[in-house]
Design a protein around this motif. Structure first.
Motif, PDB file in Angstrom:
ATOM      1  N   LEU A  49      39.678  84.751   6.264  1.00  0.00           N
ATOM      2  CA  LEU A  49      41.072  84.975   5.858  1.00  0.00           C
ATOM      3  C   LEU A  49      41.988  85.337   7.026  1.00  0.00           C
ATOM      4  O   LEU A  49      43.188  85.056   6.979  1.00  0.00           O
ATOM      5  CB  LEU A  49      41.129  86.077   4.798  1.00  0.00           C
ATOM      6  N   ARG A  50      41.433  86.025   8.042  1.00  0.00           N
ATOM      7  CA  ARG A  50      42.190  86.426   9.239  1.00  0.00           C
ATOM      8  C   ARG A  50      43.504  87.115   8.873  1.00  0.00           C
ATOM      9  O   ARG A  50      44.580  86.707   9.325  1.00  0.00           O
ATOM     10  CB  ARG A  50      42.434  85.224  10.136  1.00  0.00           C
ATOM     11  N   PRO A  51      43.455  88.176   8.084  1.00  0.00           N
ATOM     12  CA  PRO A  51      44.687  88.802   7.602  1.00  0.00           C
ATOM     13  C   PRO A  51      45.483  89.517   8.688  1.00  0.00           C
ATOM     14  O   PRO A  51      46.681  89.783   8.502  1.00  0.00           O
ATOM     15  CB  PRO A  51      44.178  89.804   6.558  1.00  0.00           C
ATOM     16  N   PHE A  52      44.842  89.845   9.806  1.00  0.00           N
ATOM     17  CA  PHE A  52      45.529  90.617  10.839  1.00  0.00           C
ATOM     18  C   PHE A  52      46.236  89.741  11.870  1.00  0.00           C
ATOM     19  O   PHE A  52      46.956  90.256  12.725  1.00  0.00           O
ATOM     20  CB  PHE A  52      44.544  91.554  11.543  1.00  0.00           C
ATOM     21  N   ASP A  53      46.024  88.428  11.787  1.00  0.00           N
ATOM     22  CA  ASP A  53      46.632  87.539  12.774  1.00  0.00           C
ATOM     23  C   ASP A  53      48.153  87.628  12.769  1.00  0.00           C
ATOM     24  O   ASP A  53      48.797  87.543  13.816  1.00  0.00           O
ATOM     25  CB  ASP A  53      46.194  86.093  12.522  1.00  0.00           C
ATOM     26  N   ALA A  54      48.725  87.788  11.585  1.00  0.00           N
ATOM     27  CA  ALA A  54      50.186  87.848  11.479  1.00  0.00           C
ATOM     28  C   ALA A  54      50.752  89.080  12.177  1.00  0.00           C
ATOM     29  O   ALA A  54      51.902  89.075  12.633  1.00  0.00           O
ATOM     30  CB  ALA A  54      50.601  87.850  10.008  1.00  0.00           C
ATOM     31  N   LEU A  55      49.938  90.124  12.290  1.00  0.00           N
ATOM     32  CA  LEU A  55      50.402  91.375  12.886  1.00  0.00           C
ATOM     33  C   LEU A  55      50.123  91.431  14.386  1.00  0.00           C
ATOM     34  O   LEU A  55      51.003  91.807  15.176  1.00  0.00           O
ATOM     35  CB  LEU A  55      49.723  92.575  12.197  1.00  0.00           C
ATOM     36  N   VAL A  56      48.901  91.066  14.781  1.00  0.00           N
ATOM     37  CA  VAL A  56      48.495  91.252  16.180  1.00  0.00           C
ATOM     38  C   VAL A  56      48.002  89.976  16.835  1.00  0.00           C
ATOM     39  O   VAL A  56      47.470  90.016  17.946  1.00  0.00           O
ATOM     40  CB  VAL A  56      47.410  92.352  16.282  1.00  0.00           C
ATOM     41  N   GLY A  57      48.130  88.843  16.153  1.00  0.00           N
ATOM     42  CA  GLY A  57      47.681  87.596  16.734  1.00  0.00           C
ATOM     43  C   GLY A  57      46.188  87.388  16.562  1.00  0.00           C
ATOM     44  O   GLY A  57      45.516  88.126  15.833  1.00  0.00           O
ATOM     45  N   PRO A  58      45.612  86.399  17.264  1.00  0.00           N
ATOM     46  CA  PRO A  58      44.203  86.042  17.072  1.00  0.00           C
ATOM     47  C   PRO A  58      43.228  87.160  17.431  1.00  0.00           C
ATOM     48  O   PRO A  58      42.075  87.129  17.002  1.00  0.00           O
ATOM     49  CB  PRO A  58      44.017  84.826  17.989  1.00  0.00           C
ATOM     50  N   ARG A  59      43.654  88.152  18.220  1.00  0.00           N
ATOM     51  CA  ARG A  59      42.751  89.250  18.562  1.00  0.00           C
ATOM     52  C   ARG A  59      42.498  90.166  17.369  1.00  0.00           C
ATOM     53  O   ARG A  59      41.665  91.076  17.448  1.00  0.00           O
ATOM     54  CB  ARG A  59      43.304  90.069  19.731  1.00  0.00           C
ATOM     55  N   GLY A  60      43.179  89.933  16.254  1.00  0.00           N
ATOM     56  CA  GLY A  60      42.900  90.692  15.048  1.00  0.00           C
ATOM     57  C   GLY A  60      41.490  90.502  14.542  1.00  0.00           C
ATOM     58  O   GLY A  60      41.000  91.286  13.721  1.00  0.00           O
ATOM     59  N   VAL A  61      40.817  89.465  15.042  1.00  0.00           N
ATOM     60  CA  VAL A  61      39.430  89.204  14.646  1.00  0.00           C
ATOM     61  C   VAL A  61      38.497  90.304  15.150  1.00  0.00           C
ATOM     62  O   VAL A  61      37.342  90.394  14.719  1.00  0.00           O
ATOM     63  CB  VAL A  61      38.992  87.824  15.176  1.00  0.00           C
ATOM     64  N   ILE A  62      38.980  91.158  16.036  1.00  0.00           N
ATOM     65  CA  ILE A  62      38.170  92.274  16.535  1.00  0.00           C
ATOM     66  C   ILE A  62      37.679  93.137  15.374  1.00  0.00           C
ATOM     67  O   ILE A  62      36.555  93.655  15.407  1.00  0.00           O
ATOM     68  CB  ILE A  62      38.984  93.120  17.539  1.00  0.00           C
ATOM     69  N   VAL A  63      38.494  93.286  14.339  1.00  0.00           N
ATOM     70  CA  VAL A  63      38.093  94.102  13.190  1.00  0.00           C
ATOM     71  C   VAL A  63      36.861  93.507  12.521  1.00  0.00           C
ATOM     72  O   VAL A  63      35.877  94.208  12.237  1.00  0.00           O
ATOM     73  CB  VAL A  63      39.252  94.237  12.177  1.00  0.00           C
ATOM     74  N   ALA A  64      36.892  92.205  12.265  1.00  0.00           N
ATOM     75  CA  ALA A  64      35.757  91.538  11.633  1.00  0.00           C
ATOM     76  C   ALA A  64      34.511  91.633  12.503  1.00  0.00           C
ATOM     77  O   ALA A  64      33.410  91.924  12.020  1.00  0.00           O
ATOM     78  CB  ALA A  64      36.095  90.078  11.356  1.00  0.00           C
ATOM     79  N   ALA A  65      34.673  91.383  13.800  1.00  0.00           N
ATOM     80  CA  ALA A  65      33.534  91.442  14.719  1.00  0.00           C
ATOM     81  C   ALA A  65      32.927  92.838  14.731  1.00  0.00           C
ATOM     82  O   ALA A  65      31.701  93.000  14.770  1.00  0.00           O
ATOM     83  CB  ALA A  65      33.981  91.053  16.124  1.00  0.00           C
ATOM     84  N   SER A  66      33.764  93.863  14.669  1.00  0.00           N
ATOM     85  CA  SER A  66      33.280  95.243  14.701  1.00  0.00           C
ATOM     86  C   SER A  66      32.468  95.570  13.459  1.00  0.00           C
ATOM     87  O   SER A  66      31.425  96.238  13.543  1.00  0.00           O
ATOM     88  CB  SER A  66      34.468  96.211  14.815  1.00  0.00           C
ATOM     89  N   LEU A  67      32.911  95.099  12.306  1.00  0.00           N
ATOM     90  CA  LEU A  67      32.189  95.378  11.064  1.00  0.00           C
ATOM     91  C   LEU A  67      30.822  94.693  11.057  1.00  0.00           C
ATOM     92  O   LEU A  67      29.813  95.290  10.665  1.00  0.00           O
ATOM     93  CB  LEU A  67      33.014  94.921   9.867  1.00  0.00           C
ATOM     94  N   ILE A  68      30.784  93.444  11.500  1.00  0.00           N
ATOM     95  CA  ILE A  68      29.520  92.705  11.514  1.00  0.00           C
ATOM     96  C   ILE A  68      28.555  93.332  12.516  1.00  0.00           C
ATOM     97  O   ILE A  68      27.363  93.524  12.225  1.00  0.00           O
ATOM     98  CB  ILE A  68      29.775  91.226  11.843  1.00  0.00           C
TER      99      ILE A  68
END
Length: 329
Positions: A217-236
């Motif tokens: 879903l990449r919900p954080f991209d709109a706020l911080v751009g593609p680096r928002g994926v850091i949240v998903a990577a951290s959880l996994i």
């Protein structure tokens, strides 16, 4: 994940006439696996050094062991890329712009190639440019007590990310990219791990599920751009690090052991498979071709690990490292 991303890209970058390009039906940007890799790297650094902060001689020992573990395989594939660029220049997209660029590639210094992209001649080495930057900062922190070191690293990383928008294109912009926060998160997870923090199986599964959902879903991209994926990577990564009860099958562990060799060799294998597929006129079956790309790259990477990387690193360790029981592995 990175291998899957590049196997999919093979359909576009080196198309086979008449073959339908495979579709990414998952919605996951598979290259985001790099973020998980950086979190794990941060974890491993603190895990190895735990209890050795402010220990005389350990910062140098730490750097020496990182050099032994990482540099020899990377220099081998970099030399192969340089040779290809010199003797079969058409096979390398950007070639050699100048010898300073080649030297920077060997020394893990981020330098722009001809098209302005900050990648070494061995393109995948951009991740290792970040790795050695992190190694340098972490080694410096080892001169201090552990609590002081972690506070200092946290401040340094946050300040770097804060000034990133002000940095001109180049090494400073590269080193201050928010992607470095993955290392910091890895340090935090290691801090929890060495203190015995553990999450139940159900919680670990939930973290993975949420992480995968965020990758899609990449919900954080709109706020911080593609680096928002850091949240998903951290959880996994947190699920894998703090959920300790899973016992992986030996073949999975073997692939994990060989992951560095797979990472370094898979671009060569993908191109070789494509060349053979064309020359032999094999069926235009996208799924079969994709599976062959992934399996071949994994197998070649494992063989490179088993018969090249591991013997080489083991030999260097016997020559340059002290007895294993004297310091952290």
């Amino acid at each position: 994940m990175v291998l899957i991303a590049h196997a999919m890209a093979q359909f576009w970058n080196h198309p086979i006439d008449g073959m339908t390009r495979i579709r990414n039906v998952t919605g996951i940007e598979w290259g985001d696996g790099v973020h998980i890799f950086f979190v794990i790297s941060g974890f491993i650094m603190l895990y190895l050094a735990n209890g050795h902060f402010a220990e005389r001689g350990y910062p140098g020992e730490f750097i020496k062991r990182r050099i032994i573990r990482v540099i020899p395989p990377y220099w081998i594939v970099t030399t192969l890329m340089v040779a290809i660029a010199l003797f079969a220049s058409g096979a390398v997209n950007h070639g050699i712009t100048d010898w300073g660029y080649v030297l920077a590639s060997y020394l893990f210094f981020p330098m722009a190639r001809a098209d302005g992209v900050i990648h070494p001649i061995m393109g995948l080495g951009w991740t290792l440019n970040y790795e050695f930057f992190f190694y340098a900062l972490f080694a410096a922190s080892l001169f201090f007590r552990q609590a002081q070191a972690l506070i200092g690293l946290t401040i340094v990383f946050i300040v770097l990310v804060a000034i990133h928008p002000l940095m001109p294109h180049g090494a400073l912009s590269f080193w201050s990219d928010p992607i470095i926060l993955n290392f910091l998160i890895g340090l935090g997870l290691a801090h929890l791990f060495v203190r015995g923090v553990e999450v139940p199986d159900a919680a670990a599964a939930l973290l993975v599920a949420i992480g995968v959902l965020l990758l899609v879903l990449r919900p954080f991209d709109a706020l911080v751009g593609p680096r928002g994926v850091i949240v998903a990577a951290s959880l996994i990564a947190a699920a894998g690090i703090l959920g300790r009860s899973v016992r992986w099958p030996r073949p999975v562990l073997a692939v994990g052991d060989a992951s560095y060799s797979i990472y370094l060799t898979h671009p060569f294998t993908l191109n070789a498979v494509t060349l053979v597929w064309r020359k032999l006129g094999l069926p235009l079956w996208s799924v079969g071709y994709f599976m062959c790309l992934v399996v071949a790259a994994t197998l070649v990477g494992y063989l490179a690990f088993r018969f090249a990387e591991k013997p080489l690193v083991d030999k260097l360790r016997t020559v340059f490292e002290p007895r294993r029981e004297t310091l952290a592995a």
